[in-house]
Enzyme design. Sequence first.
Site, PDB file in Angstrom:
ATOM      1  N   LYS A   1       2.956  10.280   8.006  1.00 24.10           N
ATOM      2  CA  LYS A   1       2.173   9.885   9.174  1.00 24.10           C
ATOM      3  C   LYS A   1       2.683  10.438  10.520  1.00 24.10           C
ATOM      4  CE  LYS A   1      -0.796   6.406   7.365  1.00 24.10           C
ATOM      5  NZ  LYS A   1      -0.552   5.615   6.161  1.00 24.10           N
TER       6      LYS A   1
ATOM      7  N   TYR B   1       0.857  -1.188   0.000  1.00 27.63           N
ATOM      8  CA  TYR B   1       0.000   0.000   0.000  1.00 27.63           C
ATOM      9  C   TYR B   1       0.890   1.234   0.000  1.00 27.63           C
ATOM     10  CZ  TYR B   1      -3.163   3.713   1.141  1.00 27.63           C
ATOM     11  OH  TYR B   1      -3.849   4.907   1.080  1.00 27.63           O
TER      12      TYR B   1
END
Length: 441
Positions: free
Chosen positions: A288, A158
């Site tokens: 993130k 991903y």
Amino acid sequence: MSTTHQPAISNEQALAFDKEHIWHPYASLIDPSPSYLVESANGVYINLALPNGEQQAVIDGMSSWWCALHGYNHPVLNQAIIDQSQSMAHVMFGGLTHKPAIDLCRTLVEITPAGLNKVFLADSGSVAVEVAIKMALQFWQSQGRGEKSQLLSLRNGYHGDTLGAMSVCDPVNGMHHLFKDSLQTHLFTEAPSCAFNEPCDSSAISDLHKLLSENHQNLAALILEPIVQGAGGMRFYSPDYLKQARALCSKFDVLLIADEIATGFARTGKLFACEHADISPDILCLGKALTGGYMTLAATLCSDKVSDGICKGEAGVFMHGPTFMGNPLACAVANASLNILLQSDWENNIARIEQGLLDGLAPCSDLDAVANVRVLGAIGVIEMKEAVTMADIQALFIEHGIWLRPFGKLVYTMPPFVISDEELSQLTTAICSSLSHYVSK
Ligand SMILES: *Cc1c(COP(=O)(O)O)cnc(C)c1O
């Protein structure tokens, strides 16, 4: 003084508007799954205003999708934003620069694997991946090898949701068929079959070896998530695989892009997952947890070889430049978050969380519906035999005082690093009891 143009409405009205007008991640606007209204968040707790008018604090087992390392409403992080906002919230990065960005890049160059000396600040993880792909393409073009324009990726990977990033996600669970006429087609190798604590024999690497040896003339880069494949399957694989993949890329003259957007900043027990295999990629993506979950910010680092290659080429420049590049507020809070992390005894802390997850999730293995429980660093995964129904299971988690967002067969947690032993045990106990309620219904 009201800070919004809108007159106040009830929570019920607010949720009704949300349901009718606002997209959420991977959501339908015709048949939306429920969204819970958050009033505030503090420490490891998210405070929900429930539809019945009650409030409930739930332990955030997701760190808001890998981001909130130090929990919510952290006084030092709050102050970093306040202080920065009083000198400048934003200035353009074209022709201007500033200390918050410079300090951040100094830290990133220092702490990331050796040789990654050049930093591009991007605005989100997907953009950092787009930048990495463009760096690889421009690098080969500059060498007069423009035919090296394809990418090689791992199944179950991903890398984000923009078109370029999506094209290197797993072709099945990334739903490439929905976009088949507009996605670049790339090559995919089997997901690594050797587990984290296993060596990788030649059969486990043979597909990668074959694809590289047959296609290297046309390949710009191999892109992978080191050690932990995140949203594409929550799989942990052998450092030996990563080591061999690095060696093969060097042998076949293909760049290696490591996407550490999820794994970076100690989540797997090393500051960066590449360190498990003691390798350096040519290009590294971070995101993130970079700002401790406060603001959106990402970074793409590359080696001198890559940056020299690009800048000595025909264009002479790297062709990317987002409006909000190097946003000072985001850089300031990233600096504060990294300082907290690097000053802490994070190694022992992650080992503590790892042990808490191992002990606390072990009882879930006794459930018939559970296929596998695995833990690495501050990541715990329960793989079910069948896909779970998100809305049903989420309601159970909330009843049990926790916040998780499973997908498919995967129920997983990566709690904030500030979680106490007691909160961790509440979290794991609640996960196992919610699952046992869920499967007995
Ligand atoms: C989340 C994620 C991305 C995308 O980041 P966004 O900030 O959501 O665009 C890319 N790669 C990996 C490994 C991720 O986990």
